[in-house]
Design an enzyme around this catalytic site. Sequence first.
Site, short mmCIF file in Angstrom:
data_model
loop_
_atom_site.label_atom_id
_atom_site.label_comp_id
_atom_site.label_asym_id
_atom_site.label_seq_id
_atom_site.Cartn_x
_atom_site.Cartn_y
_atom_site.Cartn_z
N ARG A 1 0.81 -1.22 0.00
CA ARG A 1 0.00 0.00 0.00
C ARG A 1 0.85 1.27 0.00
NH1 ARG A 1 -5.15 -0.90 4.08
NH2 ARG A 1 -5.70 -3.00 3.41
N ALA B 1 11.07 1.74 6.21
CA ALA B 1 10.46 0.45 6.58
C ALA B 1 10.99 0.00 7.95
CB ALA B 1 10.75 -0.58 5.50
N ARG B 2 12.01 -0.82 7.95
CA ARG B 2 12.68 -1.26 9.17
C ARG B 2 14.18 -1.24 8.92
NH1 ARG B 2 8.50 -0.36 11.04
NH2 ARG B 2 7.19 -1.57 12.47
N ASP C 1 14.71 6.88 8.00
CA ASP C 1 13.80 7.11 9.12
C ASP C 1 13.92 5.99 10.14
OD1 ASP C 1 11.65 8.66 10.37
OD2 ASP C 1 10.43 6.88 10.00
N GLU D 1 17.57 1.39 17.49
CA GLU D 1 16.87 2.64 17.74
C GLU D 1 16.67 2.81 19.25
OE1 GLU D 1 13.29 2.74 15.42
OE2 GLU D 1 14.34 2.38 13.53
N HIS E 1 12.38 7.73 13.30
CA HIS E 1 11.26 6.81 13.11
C HIS E 1 9.93 7.57 13.26
CE1 HIS E 1 10.18 2.27 13.39
NE2 HIS E 1 9.24 2.94 12.72
#
Length: 334
Positions: free
Chosen positions: A155, A235-236, A260, A265, A284
């Site tokens: 999406r 994403a990750r 991001d 993290e 993030h």
Amino acid sequence: MKKFKVVVTDYEFQTLAPEQEVLSSLNVDFVAVQCRTEEEVIAACKDADAIINQYAPVSAKVIANLENCKVISRYGVGVNTVDVDAATQKGIIVANVTDYSVDEVSDHAFALLLSLVRKVVKLNSEVKNGVWNFNLGKPIYRLRGRTLGLVGLGRIPQALAKKAQSFGLNIIAYDPYISQEVAHQLNVKLVELNDLFKQSDYISVHAPLTKDTRGMISDEQFDLAKKELFIVNTARGPVIDEAALIRALQDGKIAGAGLDVTEYEPIQPDNPLLKMENVIITPHVAWYSEESESELKRKTAQNVADVLSGYYPKYLVNPSVKGKVHLREKELYV
């Protein structure tokens, strides 16, 4: 009416009022904690009927110690904090929220890309340091006519593709789960991952983190890339082998990165990425807007409310659990 215990394992939000409002029609003991370890999650959730989770580990060990849990609902799309197989085996429903931030993440990915291509962050820093010289941004190349490669075509990257196409970008994508028919409807050409790195001027990463995607972008891919490549990841972090990314940037194999997400993290203070002027890092935040945060919180809680009310949730991650858990299907979700 039975009283249900609902535990929020951890959260970064200023308030949990939306979750409590959604669950207010049920007889709920709502407990919010800040767990960081498996042991802390076990202690907090051992007798819970439902779990709402952000980043705390809900591992196989944790799940083995859950006595009453019927549903684990995670804030967000990814469920890498939850051992879905272990939950399924134990008859626990796992739910997420897949549609709360499609615009936010796709906007943020494109913002990072535009900032990299137009050298916005670098030139802003130079001006604020008293240097007014556009030559310091050279080279900057025209966006129109270049190729954006998407890793994943769900999406969010589909939304990004439409936005990027309006800027005159050609779109290619790697996604083994998307049909040629869907790609054709989007005016996107499907290619293999290595071919994507060979052909792309820019790459945006949107693959979920699984055992198969962890480190899927590494030295092999960066060795194939154009030296002008900018790569964006919303994403990750671990989908990209971060050590390989750092090497590629240090060796000039690619032109820059917009991140991001990172491998750890918050990012560790000694990470070399923090010293690179051709790298933009945000904390993030791509998922966030006031609207998306409210939507996320309410939908995460609604997953729990559905299951405790005897219904399968709208955002069911592990449909094979239906062989172990027999609930009703809701006819209409709003």
